[in-house]
Design an enzyme around this catalytic site. Structure first.
Site, PDB file in Angstrom:
ATOM      1  N   GLN A 144      56.427  51.945  30.068  1.00 29.59           N
ATOM      2  CA  GLN A 144      57.775  51.480  30.363  1.00 29.59           C
ATOM      3  C   GLN A 144      58.312  50.681  29.201  1.00 29.59           C
ATOM      4  OE1 GLN A 144      56.578  49.040  33.719  1.00 29.59           O
ATOM      5  NE2 GLN A 144      57.678  50.397  35.102  1.00 29.59           N
TER       6      GLN A 144
ATOM      7  N   HIS B 267      58.593  40.759  29.888  1.00 30.27           N
ATOM      8  CA  HIS B 267      58.604  39.614  30.787  1.00 30.27           C
ATOM      9  C   HIS B 267      59.219  38.442  30.071  1.00 30.27           C
ATOM     10  CE1 HIS B 267      55.524  42.276  32.491  1.00 30.27           C
ATOM     11  NE2 HIS B 267      56.108  41.908  33.608  1.00 30.27           N
TER      12      HIS B 267
ATOM     13  N   HIS C  17      60.649  39.843  35.322  1.00 34.94           N
ATOM     14  CA  HIS C  17      60.155  41.172  34.947  1.00 34.94           C
ATOM     15  C   HIS C  17      61.393  42.039  34.772  1.00 34.94           C
ATOM     16  CE1 HIS C  17      56.118  40.391  37.036  1.00 34.94           C
ATOM     17  NE2 HIS C  17      56.893  39.412  37.452  1.00 34.94           N
TER      18      HIS C  17
ATOM     19  N   LYS D 207      64.528  41.639  43.552  1.00 31.88           N
ATOM     20  CA  LYS D 207      64.888  42.369  42.341  1.00 31.88           C
ATOM     21  C   LYS D 207      66.263  42.984  42.443  1.00 31.88           C
ATOM     22  CE  LYS D 207      62.747  46.690  43.836  1.00 31.88           C
ATOM     23  NZ  LYS D 207      61.901  47.816  43.467  1.00 31.88           N
TER      24      LYS D 207
ATOM     25  N   ARG E   5      48.626  54.406  37.151  1.00 32.74           N
ATOM     26  CA  ARG E   5      48.737  54.086  38.568  1.00 32.74           C
ATOM     27  C   ARG E   5      48.272  55.299  39.345  1.00 32.74           C
ATOM     28  NH1 ARG E   5      54.695  51.100  38.787  1.00 32.74           N
ATOM     29  NH2 ARG E   5      54.238  49.651  37.096  1.00 32.74           N
TER      30      ARG E   5
ATOM     31  N   CYS F 211      52.188  42.581  33.508  1.00 31.50           N
ATOM     32  CA  CYS F 211      52.500  41.164  33.735  1.00 31.50           C
ATOM     33  C   CYS F 211      51.319  40.205  33.639  1.00 31.50           C
ATOM     34  CB  CYS F 211      53.296  40.962  35.018  1.00 31.50           C
ATOM     35  SG  CYS F 211      53.208  42.253  36.236  1.00 31.50           S
TER      36      CYS F 211
ATOM     37  N   ASP G 103      58.948  47.781  29.152  1.00 30.14           N
ATOM     38  CA  ASP G 103      58.667  46.632  29.999  1.00 30.14           C
ATOM     39  C   ASP G 103      58.727  45.336  29.197  1.00 30.14           C
ATOM     40  OD1 ASP G 103      57.769  45.257  32.235  1.00 30.14           O
ATOM     41  OD2 ASP G 103      55.653  45.554  31.753  1.00 30.14           O
TER      42      ASP G 103
END
Length: 643
Positions: free
Chosen positions: A383, A387, A513, A467, A365, A336, A385
């Site tokens: 991911q 945004h 997200h 979320k 991570r 992000c 992923d």
RNA sequence: GCCACCCUAGCUCAGAUGGUAGAGCAGCCGAUUCGUAAUCGGCAGGUCGAGGGUUCGAAUCCCUUGGGUGGCUCCA
């Protein structure tokens, strides 16, 4: 109704008058209920009670049998007591704590200086069996709180004392079976003989009251069922789960491996990489359709960025740090902040919105040792992923379109049962209360408007916003979280993002997200277990394997492989000098969806003899029609093929 | 991170009470040329996760450490 009598009824309508104080069991008998002997509890209104409970008011009664959901809970709860009883008999110095029912059984937490060994478990289970065969009556009594505290203190059960001290009521209930008494809300089976099918499954450490600052107790897990047959079936299901374990399939199918040099970080082998990349290709197709732009961003970024985004504050313990040019840098755990930098690179107009930036970037991570597991919880992953930067009034449409992508994707993979959770503000978070309130309301409204059933998970939101988590049930009926949609009003603030609106004024965009599969690694694990390694044709690392009958057919086989590859199929030939049956067996075990047998006949007729995984031989056909017959199924995202 | 358990050949696993390693499959070599889930024979393969200790002697007992498994806590 008379003064000393009460009216009882069955849900069917049958009625009877009985004396006040009559036990539920006797009342059921008076009502002509024939199977009272099989019941293990009774339902009075919404409450499940002991059969021995005296009735004090008019009531509608329903017997609770072991095969009902309520009955199963009673059975398991009583099994937990039986476990504690056995432990206290074998190891009198052990203190008991709590023993609840869980999804697939029960557990009981104990405090004992010595750890329980697997052998202890066997002895405990044997003692449980003895206690069950003695058919000891289970009785309930109520006691004043202070009295109960004194009693448990005298028994040396300090955890029980602590529990009772936390109970606000004046009275507590106690259950006694033989020489064992436990504080318990109940209800329980009338006697231990009703417990016929149970098994202790494992021991584990567990913190007292689930708090890691507290001391560690020993938890014994077990399961119980109404009949031995059901217990056996359950254990068989566990065996099946073991057989489908993605770590095992990953090795057997040569998809990935792990190495101590990089703990909890998968190495994808060529075949695993095909599955991985094909999943990504499918997502990319969706992105094209739904208007996403893919970007690539750096792996290592200045710590200042993470301070700005709030990650340093809230997420530091999960991040890797390094240094370069005397600058503190961090390896990205999320994309992000990079996307915020990208967004801010140039003036944005309302015409640019929504801007949907997708990133398959590798994330790192740091996960505490002990929490990692196969591909489902790793330290290095990526991911699907993205945004979405949009104007506030676009949130609804954007969330709706993400939900559509998610549902379509889960359908594709055969995840037809879903559970949806709304996560609200957690303790550690950024942003003001009003903003959170607004964001939570927005998500709630979108779900309601779309008629999507959901549950609220208080405090489960991300630190920057609420979320919606999308979970699925796999073939083994286990729940997994995959997709997520997270609203974020904070990062746009922190990065001072804006766009020029229709009025020519600067306005703050909202950030969403979102992920569909979540971590690709984790999704691959779940899918692998869901389909037991039988990937649909479009995902299979090897789609077609040619098998020659003798080495006379090698040249033709190689020619066929070349044709298949030229038409975009992943094909290979097994030319080894082995018997046909041997090579077919191996292809089946390797889960190759299609085998083409090439013998003398096929060479002569210039055909192939196909064979589908699990389904056996099909009629021979010429190569072009064979290729045409599987073309659709082999295309990324082709429906079907997953149970 | 915490608790318990596990780690022996590429894989699956044998190796009571300490006497210094074994099988099946896979691999390699050879024979066999075979029609829809295992052809036969031979060969090779391990400092028993690593380090230290106890012992005349350790895969086996003790300590430390690495990795894994099942849980707990965590999963922003």
């Amino acid at each position: 109704m008379t003064d000393d009598g009460i009216r009882v009824a069955l849900p069917s309508g049958a009625e009877a008058f009985v004396a006040r104080g009559t036990t539920a069991a006797d009342a059921l008998r008076a009502l002509g209920e024939r199977r009272v002997g099989e019941a293990i509890a009774v339902k009075v209104g919404d409450h499940v009670l002991d059969l021995s409970r005296g009735l004090v008011a008019d009531a509608t009664l329903a017997p609770v049998f072991p095969d009902s959901p309520e009955g199963l809970d009673v059975l398991r709860h009583s099994s937990a007591h039986l476990l504690a009883h056995a432990v206290k008999r074998l190891f009198p110095n052990t203190q008991v704590t709590i023993g609840p029912v869980i999804e697939s059984g029960f557990y009981y937490d104990f405090k004992r200086a010595q750890p329980f060994t697997p052998e202890d478990l066997e002895r405990i289970e044997a003692t449980m069996r003895e206690l069950a065969s003695e058919n000891i009556p289970v009785s309930r009594r109520e006691m004043r709180r202070a009295e109960a505290i004194a009693l448990f203190r005298e028994m040396g059960e300090h955890y029980k004392v602590e529990i009772i001290e936390g109970i606000p009521e004046d009275h507590v209930s106690l259950y006694t079976q033989g020489d064992f008494t436990d504080l318990c809300r109940g209800p329980h089976v009338p006697s231990t003989g009703r417990l016929r099918a149970f098994k202790l499954t494992s021991v584990a450490g567990a913190y007292w009251r689930g708090d890691e600052r507290n001391e560690m107790l020993q938890r014994i897990y077990g399961t119980a069922f109404p009949t031995p047959k059901q217990l056996k079936e359950h254990l068989a299901l566990l065996e099946e789960a073991k057989r489908r374990d993605h770590r095992r399939l990953g090795r057997e199918l040569d998809l990935f491996s792990f190495h101590p040099e990089a703990p909890a970080s998968p190495f994808f082998h060529p075949k695993g990489a095909i599955v991985y990349n094909t999943l990504v290709a499918y997502i990319r197709d969706l992105y094209r359709e739904f208007g996403y732009d893919e970007v690539l961003t750096p792996q290592i970024l200045d710590v200042e960025l993470w301070k700005r985004s709030g990650h340093y504050e809230n997420y530091r313990e999960n991040m890797y740090f390094t240094e370069a040019d005397e600058r503190q840098m961090a390896v990205k755990p999320m994309n992000c902040p990079s996307h915020c930098l990208l967004y801010a690179d140039g003036k944005r107009s309302y015409r640019d919105l929504p801007l949907r930036l997708a990133d398959f970037g590798r994330l790192h991570r740091y996960e505490r040792s002990g929490v990692t597991a196969g591909l489902t919880r790793v330290r290095s992953f990526s991911q699907d992923d993205a945004h979405i930067f949009c104007a506030p009034e676009q949130i609804d449409a954007e969330v709706t379109s993400v939900v559509e992508m998610i549902f379509r994707t889960y359908d594709l993979f055969g995840f037809s049962e879903r559970r949806i959770y709304l996560g609200t503000r957690p303790e550690r978070s950024i942003g003001d209360a009003a903003t959170w309130e607004r964001a939570e309301r927005t998500l709630r409204e979108v779900l309601k408007r779309r008629g999507i059933a959901f549950e609220v998970h208080p405090g489960e939101g991300a630190f920057y916003g609420p979320k919606i988590d999308f979970c699925i049930l796999d073939a083994m009926r286990r729940e997994w979280q995959l997709g997520t949609v997270q609203l974020d009003f904070s990062l746009p603030e922190r990065f001072d993002l804006h766009f020029i609106n229709r009025e020519g004024k600067e306005e703050r965009p909202v950030m969403i997200h979102r992920a569909l599969l979540g971590s690709i690694e984790r999704f691959m694990a779940i899918l692998l277990e869901h389909c037991a390694g039988d990937f649909p044709l479009w995902l299979a690392p090897v789609q077609v394997r040619l098998i020659t009958v003798t080495d006379q057919q090698q040249a033709y086989a190689q020619q066929v492989v070349a044709t298949l590859r030229a038409s975009g199929l992943r094909a290979e030939a097994d030319l080894r000098n082995e018997k046909l049956g041997y090579k077919i067996r191996e292809a089946e075990l390797q889960k190759v969806p299609i085998v083409l047998v090439i013998g003398e006949k096929e060479v002569a007729a210039q055909t192939v003899a196909p064979r589908r995984r699990g389904a056996g031989a099909l009629p021979a056909s010429d190569l072009p029609s064979f290729i045409a017959s599987i073309a659709t199924e082999a295309r990324p995202g082709a429906p079907g093929g997953v149970p």
